[in-house]
Design a protein around this motif. Structure first.
Motif: not given
Lengths: 406, 77
Positions: A135-136, A265, A268-269, A272, A275-276, A279-280, A282-283, A286-287, A290, B35, B42
């Motif tokens: 892949l890479y 690339a 890919l960027k 990415l 993906l960021a 992730l944010a 999910y975070q 989650r918060i 909670e 995280f 990233i």
């Protein structure tokens, strides 16, 4: 008249010289069908060339046969060139063939089809054998001519798309005699020294003859043998070579190979970035979760009215102590009743109780009198009753008859 | 000792992190750490792509084994 005889050898020699001196026979070009085709272990080919009405023997020596691109076989229509000569040992004339072409279709085309069929049967095109491309990739070996547009196109595109991977240009001759062997050797070399994690081999466009190295068995075998995945990139879009069939991936052009080899690339960027974002999310989810949990906890009675909690506990404590007291009481009563019952039992056993029922005890100076035998008329006894006693004198003693006299 | 950054490994680790976080059952402090690691990776991947300079070399088969020389792609025949 005397007839001068000559030997058979001389005759054949004479005829052979006739053939040799004939310009037309020293370079003939004949069309016919192959029959009785035999490949001798020496490498020479022996066959009959025939049409519907005639046949002629032919031989093709190993050195000439080695240059054949296709595999002749009986039944094939061919065009041969060569010279006609006599084989002195049998007296037969035959064609000594220098070149042979399939009639109707090109010999390269036929060779291609024949090799394709052969390698297909050997399993060289088996999809199950094809390796996944990395892949890479970290380093790509580009096995091609170091000059020319193809290598520059590939480097340019690899650099533009994915500069993280290095490029190793592995110079080889890509056309002409020995090219296929040279490319095959280079593939083995790159594998042996583990010089890359991906190989691109190919060349720019050209005639079928120019691309021929990529249609040779020796190269096909080397591609098949390679542990490092191979992308084949030969010529232009419509050109398909044997290498394309064997390789793990086929690119239509060298530039296309570079595109297949690496991700862009830019893409890919963007991935990415996505993906960021994920992730944010999910975070923050989650918060949030909670926080909700925390809120639910702070709303429980113990948190909202802790005094109530203690009041409740105190009440239940009281209930418990009441239950303890009453159960204590119950136990005591039960014990008391038991004691009374035992005392009553003891009471029933008392001799005084017997006296109260009307019995009496007689005693004399020596103790309780159980038999009249102890009594004598005029003797003094004491009679004990339930509420007192009386001193008596014995008037008469009568012994019951049923009793044995003691 | 700092480990050499390998793009492929970073992407693999990122995929792992996304998978772990998507399940949402890791302890909170652990998922906070994941995280942070993820956003760090990233950033590093992006930088790697931006800063990368492709090395292009020419293979030379020497008797002692393979050696390389800088490849000048501009030379034309």
């Amino acid at each position: 008249m005397t007839v001068r005889s000559i030997t058979v050898s001389q005759l054949n020699e004479y005829i052979k010289n006739l053939f040799a001196s004939d310009r037309m026979l020293s370079a003939v070009c004949v069309t016919g069908e192959l029959s009785n085709f035999k490949r001798h272990s020496s490498g020479h080919l022996y066959f009959t060339l025939k049409d519907s009405d005639a046949a002629v023997q032919a031989v093709m020596f190993r050195s000439d046969a080695a240059r054949l691109r296709f595999s002749p076989e009986s039944g094939m229509k061919v065009i041969v060139t060569g010279r006609v000569s006599l084989y002195p040992k049998s007296g037969q004339y035959q064609i000594y063939v220098n070149t042979m072409q399939p009639d109707g279709i090109g010999s390269l085309y036929l060779a291609f089809e024949q090799l394709k069929e052969k390698l297909y049967r050997k399993g060289l095109f088996d999809p199950a054998h094809k390796k996944a491309l990395p892949l890479y990739p970290k380093r790509i070996a580009v096995v091609t001519s170091p000059t020319g547009a193809a290598v520059r196109d590939m480097i340019r595109i690899l650099n533009r798309r994915y500069p993280l991977c290095d490029v190793l240009v592995c110079p080889v001759k890509v056309q002409g005699d020995g090219a296929a062997q040279e490319i095959a050797d280079m593939l083995d070399y790159v594998n042996h020294h583990r010089l890359a994690d991906l190989i691109i081999t190919g060349r720019g466009g050209g005639s079928l003859e120019d691309l021929w190295a990529f249609n040779e068995e020796v190269l096909a075998e080397a591609i098949y043998r390679s542990d490092i995945p191979v992308i084949s990139a030969v010529g232009h879009e419509p050109d398909i070579t044997i290498s394309d069939y064997v390789a793990d991936a086929r690119a239509s052009t060298p530039s296309n190979a570079a595109e297949i080899a690496v991700k862009d690339a830019f893409e890919l960027k963007r991935a990415l970035g996505d993906l960021a974002f994920t992730l944010a999310k999910y975070q923050s989810d989650r918060i949030k979760a909670e926080r909700t949990r925390l809120a639910r906890l702070t709303q429980t009675p113990v948190m909202t009215d802790p005094r109530q909690y203690f009041t409740d506990r105190r009440l239940s404590l009281d209930v418990i102590s009441d239950r303890l007291a009453s159960s204590m009481r119950l136990t005591l009563e039960r014990r008391r009743a038991q004691t009374a019952r035992l005392a009553a039992g003891l009471d029933a056993m008392s001799p005084l109780k017997v006296l109260s029922r009307g019995y009496s005890v007689v005693t004399d100076g020596r103790g309780v009198v159980r038999s009249v035998g102890r009594l004598t008329t005029g003797g003094e006894i004491s009679v004990r009753l339930s509420d007192g006693s009386a001193d008596c004198t014995v008037v008469r003693v009568t012994k019951e008859q049923k009793e044995n006299v003691s | 000792m700092t480990k050499k950054f390998v793009f492929e490994e970073a992407v693999a680790r990122l995929e792992e992190i996304v998978d772990l976080l998507s399940r949402g059952d890791a302890p909170l402090d652990e998922s906070l750490a994941l995280f942070e690691e993820g956003t760090g990776l990233i950033k590093k991947c992006g930088e790697a792509l931006d800063k990368a300079e492709q090395k292009v070399e020419l293979l030379i088969k020497s008797p002692d084994g393979p050696v390389t020389a800088p490849f000048d792609g501009e030379d034309e025949q």
